[in-house]
Design a protein around this motif. Structure first.
Motif: not given
Length: 150
Positions: A5-8, A22-28, A42-49, A141-148
């Protein structure tokens, strides 16, 4: 996988001690996944702001001297239209991906300080140079919840 779900959203500026933050926000718990007919996901990034506010979009990755290998900065927009990316005051090379409805429109490697490119997008993702080497137009390219995660 369920989409987070989109936060903000655009215009969701934060204030700290009465000053504009104005810092980017982490998508936990969110990861950037590359899907292609040529290879398994393939996971390209596990840390997404995310840079959802005007100020955080303007700031982007300026003045950053390095980026972790598994990092992505996502610029989410409500509609697809022509979007510019520049690397003025960005000290590292970037792989930039323009996406419409999760489908890649363009991938470009931009050099520090003098890179500029433009394409239609409702999502732009900036990655460390080399991270998007296998990504091509037409891939997803999709932003997905990390099931792990947790």
């Amino acid at each position: 996988m369920a989409r987070p779900r989109r936060a903000g959203g655009p215009g969701d500026e934060h204030r700290t001690n009465g000053t504009f933050f104005s810092a980017p926000r982490r998508l936990e718990g969110v990861q950037l996944v590359h899907e292609s007919e040529r290879e398994p996901p393939k996971i390209l990034a596990s840390t997404v702001d995310t840079a959802d506010s005007i100020a955080s979009q303007f700031r982007g990755l300026t003045f950053r001297r390095s980026l972790p290998d598994d990092y992505a900065l996502a610029f989410r927009f409500g509609t697809a239209r022509t979007r510019d990316v520049h690397t003025m005051f960005v000290f590292v090379p970037l792989d930039v991906v323009w996406i419409v409805d999760d489908v890649v429109r363009r991938v470009e490697r931009l050099r520090p300080w003098r890179g500029f490119a433009r394409e239609t997008a409702d999502l732009i993702v900036e990655l460390p140079a080399g991270a998007a080497t296998d990504v091509e137009s037409g891939d997803r390219l999709v932003l997905e919840e990390d099931c792990t995660a947790g």
